[in-house]
Design a protein around this motif. Sequence first.
Motif, PDB file in Angstrom:
ATOM      1  N   GLY A 166       0.785  -1.225   0.000  1.00 34.20           N
ATOM      2  CA  GLY A 166       0.000   0.000   0.000  1.00 34.20           C
ATOM      3  C   GLY A 166       0.823   1.283   0.000  1.00 34.20           C
ATOM      4  N   ASP A 167       2.148   1.148   0.125  1.00 30.50           N
ATOM      5  CA  ASP A 167       3.019   2.321   0.200  1.00 30.50           C
ATOM      6  C   ASP A 167       3.184   2.953  -1.187  1.00 30.50           C
ATOM      7  OD1 ASP A 167       4.520   3.855   1.870  1.00 30.50           O
ATOM      8  OD2 ASP A 167       6.396   2.789   1.481  1.00 30.50           O
ATOM      9  N   PHE A 168       3.107   4.271  -1.296  1.00 30.59           N
ATOM     10  CA  PHE A 168       3.370   4.853  -2.626  1.00 30.59           C
ATOM     11  C   PHE A 168       4.120   6.174  -2.608  1.00 30.59           C
ATOM     12  CE2 PHE A 168      -0.990   6.214  -1.592  1.00 30.59           C
ATOM     13  CZ  PHE A 168      -0.941   7.588  -1.832  1.00 30.59           C
ATOM     14  N   ARG A 169       4.292   6.796  -1.469  1.00 30.19           N
ATOM     15  CA  ARG A 169       5.049   8.058  -1.468  1.00 30.19           C
ATOM     16  C   ARG A 169       6.503   7.792  -1.140  1.00 30.19           C
ATOM     17  NH1 ARG A 169       1.292  12.067  -1.996  1.00 30.19           N
ATOM     18  NH2 ARG A 169      -0.752  11.586  -1.117  1.00 30.19           N
ATOM     19  N   PRO A 170       7.440   8.574  -1.682  1.00 30.36           N
ATOM     20  CA  PRO A 170       7.228   9.736  -2.565  1.00 30.36           C
ATOM     21  C   PRO A 170       6.863   9.338  -3.991  1.00 30.36           C
ATOM     22  CG  PRO A 170       9.564   9.287  -2.320  1.00 30.36           C
ATOM     23  CD  PRO A 170       8.868   8.326  -1.413  1.00 30.36           C
ATOM     24  N   LEU A 171       6.192  10.296  -4.647  1.00 27.06           N
ATOM     25  CA  LEU A 171       5.879  10.126  -6.065  1.00 27.06           C
ATOM     26  C   LEU A 171       6.939  10.858  -6.888  1.00 27.06           C
ATOM     27  CD1 LEU A 171       2.081  11.009  -5.830  1.00 27.06           C
ATOM     28  CD2 LEU A 171       2.969   8.755  -6.394  1.00 27.06           C
ATOM     29  N   LEU A 172       7.390  10.229  -7.949  1.00 26.04           N
ATOM     30  CA  LEU A 172       8.343  10.884  -8.843  1.00 26.04           C
ATOM     31  C   LEU A 172       7.652  11.116 -10.177  1.00 26.04           C
ATOM     32  CD1 LEU A 172      11.010   8.321  -7.854  1.00 26.04           C
ATOM     33  CD2 LEU A 172      11.422  10.752  -7.550  1.00 26.04           C
ATOM     34  N   TRP A 173       7.470  12.338 -10.567  1.00 25.70           N
ATOM     35  CA  TRP A 173       6.697  12.721 -11.774  1.00 25.70           C
ATOM     36  C   TRP A 173       5.330  12.025 -11.764  1.00 25.70           C
ATOM     37  CZ3 TRP A 173      11.557  10.284 -12.418  1.00 25.70           C
ATOM     38  CH2 TRP A 173      12.622  11.167 -12.519  1.00 25.70           C
ATOM     39  N   GLY A 174       4.754  11.890 -10.609  1.00 25.98           N
ATOM     40  CA  GLY A 174       3.433  11.276 -10.503  1.00 25.98           C
ATOM     41  C   GLY A 174       3.454   9.756 -10.470  1.00 25.98           C
ATOM     42  N   VAL A 175       4.665   9.164 -10.441  1.00 29.49           N
ATOM     43  CA  VAL A 175       4.770   7.695 -10.417  1.00 29.49           C
ATOM     44  C   VAL A 175       5.233   7.259  -9.027  1.00 29.49           C
ATOM     45  CG1 VAL A 175       5.874   5.680 -11.476  1.00 29.49           C
ATOM     46  CG2 VAL A 175       5.388   7.709 -12.859  1.00 29.49           C
ATOM     47  N   PRO A 176       4.553   6.281  -8.410  1.00 30.20           N
ATOM     48  CA  PRO A 176       4.982   5.822  -7.084  1.00 30.20           C
ATOM     49  C   PRO A 176       6.438   5.344  -7.115  1.00 30.20           C
ATOM     50  CG  PRO A 176       2.901   4.794  -7.721  1.00 30.20           C
ATOM     51  CD  PRO A 176       3.392   5.534  -8.906  1.00 30.20           C
ATOM     52  N   TYR A 177       7.164   5.618  -6.025  1.00 30.91           N
ATOM     53  CA  TYR A 177       8.598   5.286  -6.008  1.00 30.91           C
ATOM     54  C   TYR A 177       8.860   3.814  -6.301  1.00 30.91           C
ATOM     55  CZ  TYR A 177       8.307   2.890  -1.511  1.00 30.91           C
ATOM     56  OH  TYR A 177       8.011   1.970  -0.546  1.00 30.91           O
ATOM     57  N   TRP A 178       7.979   2.929  -5.782  1.00 28.98           N
ATOM     58  CA  TRP A 178       8.238   1.500  -5.980  1.00 28.98           C
ATOM     59  C   TRP A 178       8.120   1.117  -7.452  1.00 28.98           C
ATOM     60  CZ3 TRP A 178       4.641  -1.783  -8.096  1.00 28.98           C
ATOM     61  CH2 TRP A 178       3.306  -1.347  -8.097  1.00 28.98           C
ATOM     62  N   ALA A 179       7.197   1.794  -8.167  1.00 32.28           N
ATOM     63  CA  ALA A 179       7.030   1.502  -9.598  1.00 32.28           C
ATOM     64  C   ALA A 179       8.263   1.969 -10.378  1.00 32.28           C
ATOM     65  CB  ALA A 179       5.768   2.175 -10.126  1.00 32.28           C
ATOM     66  N   VAL A 180       8.846   3.102  -9.929  1.00 26.77           N
ATOM     67  CA  VAL A 180      10.073   3.593 -10.585  1.00 26.77           C
ATOM     68  C   VAL A 180      11.196   2.571 -10.395  1.00 26.77           C
ATOM     69  CG1 VAL A 180      11.813   5.426 -10.619  1.00 26.77           C
ATOM     70  CG2 VAL A 180       9.397   6.008 -10.311  1.00 26.77           C
ATOM     71  N   ILE A 181      11.278   2.022  -9.173  1.00 24.09           N
ATOM     72  CA  ILE A 181      12.329   1.027  -8.907  1.00 24.09           C
ATOM     73  C   ILE A 181      12.114  -0.235  -9.757  1.00 24.09           C
ATOM     74  CG2 ILE A 181      13.307  -0.496  -7.118  1.00 24.09           C
ATOM     75  CD1 ILE A 181      12.762   1.813  -5.111  1.00 24.09           C
ATOM     76  N   VAL A 182      10.841  -0.681  -9.846  1.00 20.00           N
ATOM     77  CA  VAL A 182      10.554  -1.876 -10.657  1.00 20.00           C
ATOM     78  C   VAL A 182      10.899  -1.620 -12.127  1.00 20.00           C
ATOM     79  CG1 VAL A 182       8.654  -3.276 -11.579  1.00 20.00           C
ATOM     80  CG2 VAL A 182       8.845  -2.915  -9.127  1.00 20.00           C
ATOM     81  N   LEU A 183      10.573  -0.413 -12.598  1.00 22.53           N
ATOM     82  CA  LEU A 183      10.911  -0.084 -13.985  1.00 22.53           C
ATOM     83  C   LEU A 183      12.425  -0.060 -14.184  1.00 22.53           C
ATOM     84  CD1 LEU A 183       8.348   2.666 -15.059  1.00 22.53           C
ATOM     85  CD2 LEU A 183       8.676   0.413 -16.084  1.00 22.53           C
ATOM     86  N   GLY A 184      13.127   0.487 -13.179  1.00 19.46           N
ATOM     87  CA  GLY A 184      14.594   0.508 -13.244  1.00 19.46           C
ATOM     88  C   GLY A 184      15.144  -0.912 -13.304  1.00 19.46           C
ATOM     89  N   ALA A 185      14.570  -1.803 -12.489  1.00 18.80           N
ATOM     90  CA  ALA A 185      15.022  -3.204 -12.485  1.00 18.80           C
ATOM     91  C   ALA A 185      14.692  -3.865 -13.822  1.00 18.80           C
ATOM     92  CB  ALA A 185      14.350  -3.961 -11.337  1.00 18.80           C
ATOM     93  N   SER A 186      13.539  -3.492 -14.418  1.00 17.99           N
ATOM     94  CA  SER A 186      13.169  -4.054 -15.720  1.00 17.99           C
ATOM     95  C   SER A 186      14.185  -3.623 -16.774  1.00 17.99           C
ATOM     96  CB  SER A 186      11.777  -3.580 -16.147  1.00 17.99           C
ATOM     97  OG  SER A 186      10.833  -3.917 -15.178  1.00 17.99           O
ATOM     98  N   LEU A 187      14.583  -2.358 -16.707  1.00 14.66           N
ATOM     99  CA  LEU A 187      15.585  -1.873 -17.663  1.00 14.66           C
ATOM    100  C   LEU A 187      16.906  -2.602 -17.441  1.00 14.66           C
ATOM    101  CD1 LEU A 187      16.142   0.134 -19.927  1.00 14.66           C
ATOM    102  CD2 LEU A 187      16.867   1.789 -18.221  1.00 14.66           C
TER     103      LEU A 187
END
Lengths: 499, 79
Positions: free
Chosen positions: B33-54
């Motif tokens: 359920g955690d989502f802050r901080p948001l980076l450009w409107g994207v939850p931090y965990w999603a940014v990390i997952v995208l980084g790991a995908s890259l």
Amino acid sequence: MNVELAFGGGSGILVLLLYGGLMLAVGLFAYLRNRGVRESLDEYYLGGRGLGVMVLFFTFFATQYSGNTVVGYPPTAYRLGYQYLVSVPFFIMIIMVYLLFAPRLYALGRRFSLLTPVDWIDLRFRSKKVTILAGILMLYGLGNYLLEQFVAIGQGVSGLTGGTIPYQVGVVFFIVIMVAYSWLGGMRSVAYTDTIQGIALLFGVFTLLLGSLYYFGDLSHAAEIMAETAPEKLGAPDSGGVTTWFCLLVLVGIGAAIYPHAFQRIFSARSERTLKRSFVRMAYMPFLTAGVVFMVGIIGIGAFPALSTGESEQLVGMLANALANQNAFFYWAMVLLFGGVIAAIVSTADSVLLTFSSIVSHDLYGRYVAPEASEYRKILVGKLVGVVAVIILVLIAWYPPGTIYQIFVLKFEVLIQTAPALILGLYWRRLNTQAVFVGMLAGTIVAALFTFTGFRPLGVFSGLWGLLLNLILCVGGTLWQSAAVSEQQKADEILAWQR
Amino acid sequence: MKRRIREPVKSPVVWIGFILLFALVTPWYFPSGDFRPLLWGVPYWAVIVLGASLALSLFITWVVATQWQTGADDDEGES
């Protein structure tokens, strides 16, 4: 809410006719450049094993991304929020799984001139019953896959033209065109049209994203709305969500890599280098395709908050309609997008049909019915059986036979049962043929029964239960009794591929 | 005549890399359920997952470039 017919109608018909004409022209071009295409199985079904990086890349692209990626994924992202971000890594997983078997499979394909996945199974196990069972499972799974694409073509055409072209006319029009260009140029036609269709689709989704960002606000806007109304769409998944995420990564990764038409494409690469470069490009496409349509779904949350599940299914149509109303550029871009969606479905269907015909030509007719027949005749039989199958499938698409409809739902559940034979066979010389057969048959029966009865222990997909049993029987049977020494020697000869 | 053959499936580094990256693209390691901080409107965990995908895509690129060498085309006289 009025979302109908802001665009479409006449313009939709024009774009569909143009697409149809272009596809036929491509087929004719492929035929004129390779007149002998219908004389050789290699030429017809594998493009003479000569596909270059760009074309090979787009044929892989067409097998993985269909019209459903564009129309179906944004609504799911809309409903699940960031939990559906899994759609990006699961497409990368497919390439990861390829790397575990494609290098050896390609080398064997070259050495033994393999044509189809069933061809590999026959070479490896030399068992009529394993070959026939695998062939039937693949034809059955591919047939149902094709049926699904036909239904999607009909709905897409009818939707794009605002019902001006009825469902049935749309299906017949595109199927006739698809069969015509496939017959003319075989794999080359399919691969060239895949390239055009892929470019049209990419252009469409990027325009949709840019337009949505411009007119409906960015991700921050959507995040504000989610934080207020549905924070669970922003939050990291709970344990149930993580399990679903994990299952999707495994299922899609293995499933999409061993789809027969995806598997067969490995044989059509011009060289190892070509195959490698296509895979590297594919590894980044999830960001440009699944990532983009995911963003469209999230922007949709900001644009149209609080849609019901049924309404959210129309999300892409709503966004496209709203954009088409803005100006002429977006109007035509959205018409092209929907044309691209239909083209993407056709490009998936043509690949499936070609693989279907190749298994009939080479593995069933050519191996067991008339081994002495000329390659021309084998191709002809494959084509004709393909057309008969298409006609039957179209009839089913029109008149779904009520109670037994479920047998047409099985696709992936059945296809994945061939994975142990296909992949373990590449690496395990002691693999027992009898165990492979029993595992494949039992896995299929369990997967089918679980699907028909809706039985899903632990919430795990029926196909995976079948695969688990299949693997236990296959591996357990081999550990209990290895293949006979003579069989192991034969396997050694095949697998000593590096020489 | 023995050529130098490399297959990703036979390299422990490839398996370790794939397992690690697979673990990183699955968001089990964030508080539910955690989502802050948001980076450009994207939850931090999603940014990390995208980084790991890259990172997974980059790792695939490395594997293809260095761990896949079967010489399958040598028989055909191709490079």
